[in-house]
Design a protein around this motif. Structure first.
Motif, mmCIF file in Angstrom:
data_model
loop_
_atom_site.group_PDB
_atom_site.id
_atom_site.type_symbol
_atom_site.label_atom_id
_atom_site.label_comp_id
_atom_site.label_asym_id
_atom_site.label_seq_id
_atom_site.Cartn_x
_atom_site.Cartn_y
_atom_site.Cartn_z
ATOM 1 N N GLN A 262 0.819 -1.205 0.000
ATOM 2 C CA GLN A 262 0.000 0.000 0.000
ATOM 3 C C GLN A 262 0.859 1.264 0.000
ATOM 4 N N THR A 263 1.850 1.301 0.895
ATOM 5 C CA THR A 263 2.716 2.474 0.945
ATOM 6 C C THR A 263 3.395 2.685 -0.399
ATOM 7 N N PHE A 264 3.907 1.574 -0.920
ATOM 8 C CA PHE A 264 4.601 1.607 -2.182
ATOM 9 C C PHE A 264 3.671 2.096 -3.300
ATOM 10 N N GLY A 265 2.475 1.502 -3.371
ATOM 11 C CA GLY A 265 1.532 1.852 -4.434
ATOM 12 C C GLY A 265 1.121 3.310 -4.361
ATOM 13 N N THR B 37 15.983 1.250 -8.360
ATOM 14 C CA THR B 37 16.485 0.978 -7.021
ATOM 15 C C THR B 37 15.703 -0.168 -6.388
ATOM 16 N N ILE B 38 14.386 -0.120 -6.550
ATOM 17 C CA ILE B 38 13.556 -1.156 -5.937
ATOM 18 C C ILE B 38 13.799 -2.507 -6.593
ATOM 19 N N LYS B 39 13.912 -2.486 -7.912
ATOM 20 C CA LYS B 39 14.183 -3.740 -8.610
ATOM 21 C C LYS B 39 15.507 -4.323 -8.118
ATOM 22 N N GLU B 40 16.505 -3.463 -7.986
ATOM 23 C CA GLU B 40 17.807 -3.910 -7.509
ATOM 24 C C GLU B 40 17.686 -4.480 -6.094
ATOM 25 N N SER B 334 16.717 2.780 3.070
ATOM 26 C CA SER B 334 15.546 2.031 2.640
ATOM 27 C C SER B 334 14.315 2.440 3.434
ATOM 28 N N PRO B 335 13.169 2.595 2.733
ATOM 29 C CA PRO B 335 11.931 2.903 3.443
ATOM 30 C C PRO B 335 11.398 1.682 4.200
#
Lengths: 396, 385
Positions: A262-265, B37-40, B334-335
């Motif tokens: 959710q946060t990501f989306g 970045t996320i894919k990595e 990272s979040p």
């Protein structure tokens, strides 16, 4: 007042009719908004679908009992004596066959994913005789149920779909034992459909588990009996357990991944919305600029500034809503019901689920496109209203 | 010089439109950078895998344990250069499930031998050898909780309760860095001897093994030899190169990360479409001016270059800072440290992004530029908007 409405209507109608002349810009703005909405709906439909698969079977009148220090079934352990005490506790529903409580084992096995052939952590659950009556929504859809005491398993429809080697009649090996798949079962779309079930009594020796179980599922006489059941167990000095409603337990087990998606989306869609907003602003500013003389003429004829503002905003809203509708429809067609499987890090096991575009998501998507349309139209509209009439009339 | 004066004054013509276009390109490239970045981050384990390392785990499932005594038996197998074992501890700080991170009991000497990607100063290694309750933590983990060397931290584990009651206590004796940026520094390692003595159950059992082979070419043979060694025992093993294992682990997430990436790239391109359209429109509006330029002697090539330079400039001014901002955001950490421990924008994506910026400029500019080039002076001057 009626005059004002007719002014708004005629200017708006006039504006909308000129959209085809600016179709390049209008389409670009609409596509931008459609993109935002599609991503928003698409990504969040994953979270909704995953949460639905995890929690749909969660009931308030089913309790799950774990060792007090455990945070899920895998890290829990309960000896047989504890199981007896739990099954006989007050609040547990009973039938002629005894209490509706099932002592269960929950282990992981490696089986190859159908799509890639790489190993997946598949949950294998050993259940007691009462397991089906406790859950209430388990039914065999293909083949037969397993026979207690034999090395037979039944596979949930979700796991049977996403993992290879679980067709009826096929076998797989765990250690020294060979297990035969005799049936497939449905569980109301819930988490059980991602599991393989067998008889707990057969699973115990296969896993060198001794007489240890990991959880007890109990059907309560009613949802209100939960407190009584919980108090009875947690105050019993012979037991060190924690008691949860199944609904709460499942919601908790799915929270990490759901929140993450959710946060990501929302953040990705938010960024995209910003990009699309600049596109919409551009379109409307150029629409206003292209009509400078028309607007000035209208003003000179005595049209007020508020109908002009409103008409520009309405035009932008129309483009935004159209784009939003296209995006939402595309996302619905592309994603709703899309079957997938992923690993739930909290239980370290594969969960099969289907993307779900809920009405709530569609409403939110419309809200996003309205917001983009409003903001994208408002500033250009204000500029249109502030045009000095005399100067604008001379503009070429 | 005059050429650039023309380009920049064209851009300044409609400042508002130019800045809106710049902003949407900017946002598109911020997104691009974050996506990469996320894919990595999702595939970090694969990049990190050592080519000469095998992972040996319980055949039934990674979560089942193996005897520690396998260490010595594996070391005797020809082709094996070193062995160490890890166990999933599932440590939680301050009893707060959110404060979860990867933690493992290991044997320090074997650990350093097998995992040169974790870099620790010699005196901290020595401190770890001397402190039974010592633990080393990764740089990003230390940053997350503000831990320093000398801190004593309590951890609880739902899997491994301590003999008796209460939390496990660890003294931080070292903070390790990664040998490269793709090294995961979000973990905590502590001593296996302390762990084994104090845990309440399953003494002598460990999670999985890493095995270093002498010759990566023969890794497959060594893996088979290991699995044969333990075949038909109560604890059968499954050995495979670390890269293959990590790949399988990523696959567990399923088409999931693939789906996300495809959705997002589709949308990245819609934003570019929006921006590209505006840029093309800006050129179309200036037909008359281009006619004038040609009338005063600009060649066809000159006009083409002028229009292309303008669209490339706008793409660069919007896109390059976008990649920069994504890089900064990624560098900020990272979040979701427990899900995506490795979070950075690899240099290759910066180059890919720069190439995309350039191609955006060319693609958006080429059609109007060709139109402008082919424009007949008389027609252009005769056309009035």
């Amino acid at each position: 007042m009626i005059n004002w409405f007719s002014q708004v209507a005629s200017v708006t109608f006039f504006n909308l009719r000129t959209i085809p002349q600016r179709k390049g810009a209008a389409i670009a703005a609409g596509v931008g908004i459609a993109g935002v909405v599609a991503v928003f709906v698409g990504v969040l439909s994953i979270a909704e679908g995953f949460r639905a698969a995890m929690t749909v079977s969660g009931a308030d009148d089913i309790a799950i009992v774990l060792r007090s220090s455990a945070d899920n079934e895998m890290t829990s352990g309960l000896p047989r004596e504890a199981v007896q005490l739990i099954a006989n506790a007050p609040g547990v529903a009973r039938t002629d066959d005894g209490p509706l409580a099932s002592a269960e084992l929950f282990v992981m096995i490696d089986l190859p994913k159908r799509s890639t052939g790489t190993p997946a952590n598949v949950p294998l659950r050993g259940v007691g005789a009462a397991a089906r009556a406790v859950r209430g929504d388990i039914r065999i859809v293909k083949g037969t149920d397993f026979e207690p005491g034999r090395n037979e398993v039944i596979a949930g429809v979700g796991v049977a779909r996403s993992v290879a080697g679980l067709d009826i009649g096929e076998t797989f090996r765990i250690g020294q034992y060979e297990w035969k798949v005799v049936g497939h079962f449905a569980g109301g779309g819930g988490a059980a459909e991602s599991e393989i079930w067998t008889d707990a009594a057969v699973l115990q020796p296969a896993y060198h588990r001794g007489d240890i179980f990991q959880s007890v599922y109990a059907r309560l006489v009613s949802a209100d009996a939960f407190q009584q059941f919980k108090d009875a167990l947690t105050t019993d000095p012979r037991l060190k357990v924690k008691v949860l409603r199944q609904a709460d337990y499942l919601a908790d087990q799915s929270s990490m991944l759901t929140e993450f998606i959710q946060t990501f989306g929302v953040s990705i869609a938010g960024l995209m919305a910003l990009g699309a907003l600049f596109g919409a602003l551009n379109t409307m500013y150029s629409a206003v600029a292209a009509r400078t003389r028309e607007i000035a003429t209208l003003r000179a004829l005595g049209f007020g500034s508020s109908p002009v503002i409103l008409s520009v905003v309405l035009e932008s809203l129309a483009i935004a809503l159209l784009g939003g509708a296209v995006g939402a429809t595309a996302a619905y067609l592309a994603f709703d019901g899309f079957k997938a499987a992923t690993i739930n890090w909290q239980t370290f096991s594969q969960v099969a689920f289907a993307f779900t575009v809920t009405p709530r998501l569609l409403v939110a998507a419309v809200a996003w496109s309205v917001a983009i349309g409003l903001i994208g139209g408002l500033f250009p509209a204000l500029r249109a209203a502030r045009l000095p009439v005399a100067a604008a009339l001379r503009e070429t | 010089m005059r050429f650039f004066f023309l380009v920049s004054s064209n851009l300044k013509r409609k400042k508002l439109r130019t800045s809106l276009t710049l902003l949407s390109i900017f946002v598109a490239f911020v997104l691009f950078g974050l996506l990469c970045t996320i894919k990595e981050a999702f595939t970090a384990g694969v990049t990190m895998a050592g080519a000469d390392r095998l992972i040996v785990r319980h055949k039934v499932s990674l979560i089942m344990t193996l005897p520690e005594s396998y260490t010595a038996r594996m070391e005797r197998i020809p082709g094996v250069a070193g062995v160490d074992h890890w166990t999933w501890f599932n440590g939680i700080y301050q009893n707060e499930p959110k404060n979860f991170f990867a933690s493992f009991p290991v044997e320090p000497e074997r650990f350093f031998l097998l995992h040169p990607e974790f870099v620790l100063p010699e005196e901290q290694k020595q401190a770890w050898r001397n402190t039974r309750t010592g633990a080393i933590v990764g740089r990003s983990l230390a940053k997350r909780f503000g831990w320093k060397i000398g801190d004593r931290i309590p951890l609880t584990s739902p899997i491994w309760p301590r003999e008796g009651e209460g939390a496990w206590q660890f003294d931080i004796v070292g903070i390790y860095d990664g040998a490269s940026k793709s090294t995961d520094t979000s973990g905590l390692f502590f001593r296996y001897d302390y762990f084994d003595e104090a845990r309440a159950r399953e003494q002598g059992m460990v999670g999985w093994y890493y095995v270093r082979v002498n010759d990566p070419e023969r890794a497959g043979d060594v893996a088979r030899a290991i699995d044969n060694e333990f075949a038909n025992s109560p604890y059968e093993t499954k050995s495979e190169p670390e890269g293959a294992f990590a790949q399988g682990f990523v696959q567990q997430m399923g088409n999931f990360s693939m789906i996300l990436i495809s959705i997002l790239s589709a949308v990245f391109f819609t934003i570019l479409l929006v921006a590209g359209n505006t840029m093309a429109q800006a050129v179309r509006e200036r037909t008359g001016e281009i006619g004038v330029l040609k009338a005063v002697g600009f060649t066809n090539g000159g006009v083409l270059a002028l229009v292309l330079a303008e669209s490339c400039l706008i793409a660069a001014v919007g896109g390059l800072p976008g990649i920069g901002v994504a890089w900064l955001v990624a560098a900020g950490g990272s979040p979701a440290p427990s899900l995506l421990p490795v979070f950075f924008l690899p240099v290759r994506y910066v180059f890919i992004g720069a190439a995309l910026v350039l191609s955006l400029g060319v693609v958006a500019g080429i059609l109007p530029a060709i139109q402008a080039m082919r424009l007949q002076v008389a027609v252009a001057l005769g056309r009035h908007e």
